[in-house]
Every structure is written in structure tokens, then in C-alpha cells.
Design an enzyme around this catalytic site. Structure first.
Site, PDB file in Angstrom:
ATOM      1  CE1 TYR A 139      51.798  42.617  33.011  1.00 24.98           C
ATOM      2  CE2 TYR A 139      49.758  42.885  34.227  1.00 24.98           C
ATOM      3  CZ  TYR A 139      50.472  42.952  33.042  1.00 24.98           C
ATOM      4  OH  TYR A 139      49.844  43.369  31.890  1.00 24.98           O
ATOM      5  CG  ASN A 223      45.419  40.194  29.921  1.00 23.63           C
ATOM      6  OD1 ASN A 223      46.428  39.490  29.969  1.00 23.63           O
ATOM      7  ND2 ASN A 223      45.314  41.228  29.094  1.00 23.63           N
ATOM      8  CB  SER A 246      37.423  37.934  42.011  1.00 25.78           C
ATOM      9  OG  SER A 246      37.510  38.249  43.375  1.00 25.78           O
ATOM     10  CD  GLN A 268      35.472  39.858  45.653  1.00 25.50           C
ATOM     11  OE1 GLN A 268      36.410  39.465  44.967  1.00 25.50           O
ATOM     12  NE2 GLN A 268      35.526  40.996  46.334  1.00 25.50           N
ATOM     13  CG  HIS A 271      36.773  41.903  40.880  1.00 17.30           C
ATOM     14  ND1 HIS A 271      37.781  42.829  40.806  1.00 17.30           N
ATOM     15  CD2 HIS A 271      36.623  41.623  42.195  1.00 17.30           C
ATOM     16  CE1 HIS A 271      38.221  43.109  42.025  1.00 17.30           C
ATOM     17  NE2 HIS A 271      37.527  42.401  42.874  1.00 17.30           N
ATOM     18  CD  GLU A 336      40.070  35.803  45.274  1.00 15.58           C
ATOM     19  OE1 GLU A 336      41.012  36.582  45.028  1.00 15.58           O
ATOM     20  OE2 GLU A 336      39.025  35.763  44.570  1.00 15.58           O
ATOM     21  CG  HIS A 337      37.749  37.151  48.854  1.00 13.93           C
ATOM     22  ND1 HIS A 337      37.643  37.258  47.483  1.00 13.93           N
ATOM     23  CD2 HIS A 337      38.863  37.839  49.203  1.00 13.93           C
ATOM     24  CE1 HIS A 337      38.647  37.993  47.020  1.00 13.93           C
ATOM     25  NE2 HIS A 337      39.403  38.355  48.044  1.00 13.93           N
ATOM     26  CG  ASP A 370      39.594  43.215  47.890  1.00 15.99           C
ATOM     27  OD1 ASP A 370      40.212  42.144  48.020  1.00 15.99           O
ATOM     28  OD2 ASP A 370      38.597  43.340  47.166  1.00 15.99           O
ATOM     29  CG  HIS A 429      75.764   8.671  47.789  1.00 16.30           C
ATOM     30  ND1 HIS A 429      75.995   8.650  46.437  1.00 16.30           N
ATOM     31  CD2 HIS A 429      74.918   9.708  48.014  1.00 16.30           C
ATOM     32  CE1 HIS A 429      75.316   9.634  45.871  1.00 16.30           C
ATOM     33  NE2 HIS A 429      74.650  10.297  46.808  1.00 16.30           N
TER      34      HIS A 429
END
Length: 440
Positions: A139, A223, A246, A268, A271, A336-337, A370, A429
Site C-alpha cells: 500500500y 491513514n 512518525s 519528522q 509529517h 522509531e528513529h 528515509d 502420539h
């Protein structure tokens, strides 16, 4: 009125630090009930009606009319033409970034994505067989902005993993196709591409329609409708992650130009309003310098209003006792970063356990990761880096255990299996193991 960005100022020495710190970090991934119900209705309609529902929702939400889904499929010739129609600098940038991303993921596959086996002393073969997924869906967001980098970051590791077919979906509101996105699909080797988006595109990939084949896994950001749809179809198909806003966390010792760090925080924050930018630093004077740089540089940026809302609502400049404490707080945040903007980044890197990606040194801006450094930019957010990893080759492969027990091995293993099976009350078994023992 002058636009201002005032990230929350905190000090770890303040009595109320913990409470204010936790409040600033808080973000809920819960989608509102109205969106959840709309998504449920869209998924049900696509599951029941297939192409017709996808076409109806595409017209409603994207203002794009078509008589059939075939009319919304981009041909390979269109993707190639988009690439060839770009300015030379953009063509070079796409190919350069793609080569680095491919190279990184090929190294990742070699290190961790290959089959292996060994035989033990009884001649029993044990191992792991690694096979790629047959078909994946990626996506790619569209509308407010275009993300050719997301095409590269999702499609190239799938290719390196050996995925047979890559289906791309990308919304094109009012039919506006971004040539960079189409060109990136050409460079990355996307198999098929459809100009659809939203929950209906996720549903089409998950369930399959008359025109869109069902995939095994869906990756890529979107989204709130896309995130909700991915959550709901998980189990029917695999998904990469449910990404939140982000994030960037900068650990600074005061040696990097303040303008550089301010712009990294902006990178960031631009965003969206819910993005989070945090600075951890033991130098109070440097924090003041970064705030001054924020005030001076912000008005020059086209997305200044979004940046200001992000920094005012979720940003923070935190004064720590020392870099060791800053590293400990970074592990709690699990961003994240994570930038280590220091003279000695390799001194601090061993102390950092939880982050989607770690950027070492003053010259390693997050923005390079990125676009073109090589490692994947699809990263865990909202603290999930404590238990999850960046998108990569392994996400497009699955592993099967290989077991070939020798006759000698069956004598030893059979006896052990029988004891354990009896203990669990699973007699069949145990008998299946005993039947393979040699008769005395």
C-alpha cells in the site's frame, strides 16, 4: 501573529518529571468508533461484491470514476513511460536509492534469510527451509503527499526475498497520478499496480476480487482507515505492522551545530501534527541554542504550521544529567528513529537497546535513512521497537522446519517422545513413536 514552536521543556531533576514525561509520550492507537464502523462496512461490501464495491468506494472517496477495475490498473508501459519522462536527476536518484536498498537487503538475506541444515551423531537431519511468499500487496499512500520512497522500501526487499508477484495499490484522487510513484514502481519491479486506495484497497488485497488477486501479506503505511482495515484483515492475510505517527529522538552531547538538530526535529514534525520530536541533552546551554534555531528556521519552511503544531503538542527538549541517563531514557521511549548526534557515537551505541533505526554521528541525518542510505525506512513506532523490527527480507519469507529422523535416531527419540506423550495423556502420539522402535 508570529508562528511559534515551543516544545515542552523538561529536566530529569524536576520533581514532576516522571508525570510530565509520561503524559508527553502518550499516544493512543485506538481508532474512533465511527471510523471502525465505516471500515467494517467497506470490508464487508468488498468481500461480498468484489470489483463493484471497490469501484463504488473509489468514486465516492477519490472522485475517480471507472467502468471496470481493469481501467484502474496501470500497465507496465505506463510505469516505464513515467520513469523515462522524469528529469535526469530524478531518474538517477531513484536508481541510486534502489541500488543501495537492494544491496542492503541482499546482505540481510545472506546473513539471516537462507535455508540451513545439519545431521546429528545418529544421522538425523534437522534444519530450516526458507521460502518466499507467493504474492504480496504493498500500500502506497497518496493524496496529501507522494511517497516513491515507500514503493522502493516495500517492493525491493520483497523482490530480494524472492516473492513471485507484487501488487501495488495507490490512491489517485481525481485521477492525479504522481509520475515519481509510477517511476519508482517501474524501478522496483512491481508486477501489477492499481489506482485504488483506502480500506477498499486493503479489502481487495486481503479477500481478492474478480480483478485483483488475493495476496498473502499486506505491507505499507496509510491513514486511519487503512490502519483499521489492516487490523481487521489480519489472520486472513499477514500484515507488517500498525504504524503510529512518525517519531524522532535525538541524543545530543552539544557538539553538533544546533541548526542541524533543529532541522532534524523538523524533519519528522512536518509529517503531521501528531508526529513526535524529542531532544535529550545534558547541556542546558545547547538546548537553549536549539530552541533559538527552531525560532529562527521555522518561518522559512512551507510546512511550518504543521511543524509548530507537532512540536507544541508532542515535542520535548529534555535536560538530562549526562549521556548515560539520556541513553536510559531513550530505551524507555524505544523511538522509531534515534539519532546519536555526538563526537563519540560508538561509545553510546552499545547502551541503546530499543529503536527502529539508530543513526550514528552528526552527519547521519534521519532523512538519509528515509530515502537512500539502504536500510528500510518502514519502522516500528509508539514504543513497539521494544519487541518488533524494521521491515525487511524476513517479512517476505516464511520458515519451515526440516526433520528427517534416521533409524538409529528413532530409537532414542521414540522412547523420549513416548514418555512425554503418556504424561500428556496422548496415547496415540506415544504409540506412533513406539511402533518405530526395533523389536528386541
Amino acid at each position: 501573529m508570529t508562528l511559534q514552536a515551543r516544545p515542552l521543556r523538561l529536566s530529569t531533576q524536576s520533581a514532576d518529571f516522571e508525570a510530565r514525561f509520561r503524559q508527553r509520550l502518550h499516544w493512543s492507537a485506538d481508532t474512533n468508533a465511527e471510523i471502525e464502523q465505516r471500515v467494517a462496512d467497506i470490508l464487508h461490501a468488498v468481500q461480498q461484491e468484489g470489483d463493484a464495491a471497490v469501484l463504488r468506494f473509489t468514486e465516492r472517496f477519490d472522485g475517480l470514476q471507472a467502468q471496470s477495475l481493469q481501467a484502474l490498473e496501470l500497465t507496465q508501459d505506463e510505469l516505464k513511460a513515467a520513469f523515462e519522462g522524469l528529469p535526469e536527476a530524478q531518474r538517477h536518484a531513484l536508481e541510486f536509492a534502489a541500488a543501495r536498498i537492494r544491496s542492503y537487503h541482499e546482505a540481510q538475506k545472506k546473513a539471516a534469510g537462507e535455508s540451513w541444515s545439519y545431521r546429528d551423531e545418529d544421522g538425523t537431519l534437522l534444519g530450516q527451509k526458507v521460502t518466499p511468499l507467493d504474492r504480496v500487496g504493498i500500500y502506497v499512500p497518496g493524496g496529501k503527499a507522494a511517497y516513491p520512497s515507500s514503493v522502493l522500501m516495500n517492493a525491493l526487499p520483497a523482490h530480494v526475498a524472492g516473492v513471485g508477484e507484487i501488487i501495488m495499490v495507490v490512491p489517485t484522487p481525481r485521477g492525479e497520478k504522481n509520475p515519481l510513484v509510477l517511476a519508482a514502481a517501474h524501478v522496483a519491479g512491481v508486477s501489477r499496480a492499481f489506482t485504488i486506495g483506502g480500506a477498499q484497497a486493503v479489502a481487495a488485497l486481503a479477500y481478492g476480487t474478480e480483478s485483483i488477486p488475493r495476496v498473502d501479506k499486506i505491507t505499507g503505511p496509510g491513514n486511519a482507515y487503512v490502519a483499521s482495515a489492516k487490523k481487521r484483515v489480519f489472520g486472513q492475510v499477514g500484515i507488517d505492522m500498525i504504524a503510529g505517527p512518525s517519531e524522532i529522538l535525538v541524543l545530543a552531547d552539544g557538539s553538533t551545530p544546533a541548526d542541524w538538530v533543529a532541522m532534524d526535529l523538523f524533519s519528522q514534525a512536518e509529517h503531521d501534527e501528531l508526529a513526535q520530536s524529542i531532544l535529550l541533552c545534558p547541556d542546558a546551554a545547547y538546548i537553549e541554542a536549539v530552541q533559538e534555531a527552531i525560532d529562527r528556521l521555522l518561518p522559512s519552511l512551507p510546512r511550518a504550521e504543521i511543524i509548530a503544531k507537532s512540536l507544541n503538542g508532542r515535542g520535548a527538549l529534555i535536560h538530562t544529567c549526562d549521556m548515560e541517563e539520556a541513553c536510559a531514557i531513550a530505551n524507555r521511549i524505544a523511538p522509531e528513529h534515534l539519532e546519536v548526534s555526538s563526537r563519540e557515537p560508538h561509545r553510546w551505541e552499545p547502551l541503546l537497546r530499543h529503536a527502529g533505526a539508530i543513526f550514528l554521528g552528526a552527519y547521519t541525518s534521519e532523512s538519509l535513512g528515509d530515502y537512500c542510505a539502504g536500510p528500510n525506512h518502514v519502522l516500528p513506532t509508539s514504543g513497539t521497537a521494544r519487541f518488533s523490527s524494521p521491515l525487511g527480507v524476513l517479512d517476505f519469507q516464511k520458515r519451515s522446519s526440516i526433520i528427517e529422523v534416521s533409524e538409529a535416531g528413532a530409537q532414542k527419540l521414540g522412547a523420549i517422545a513416548h514418555v512425554l506423550a503418556e504424561g500428556e495423556g496422548l496415547q496415540a502420539h506415544g504409540q506412533a513413536a513406539l511402533l518405530r522402535l526395533r523389536k528386541a
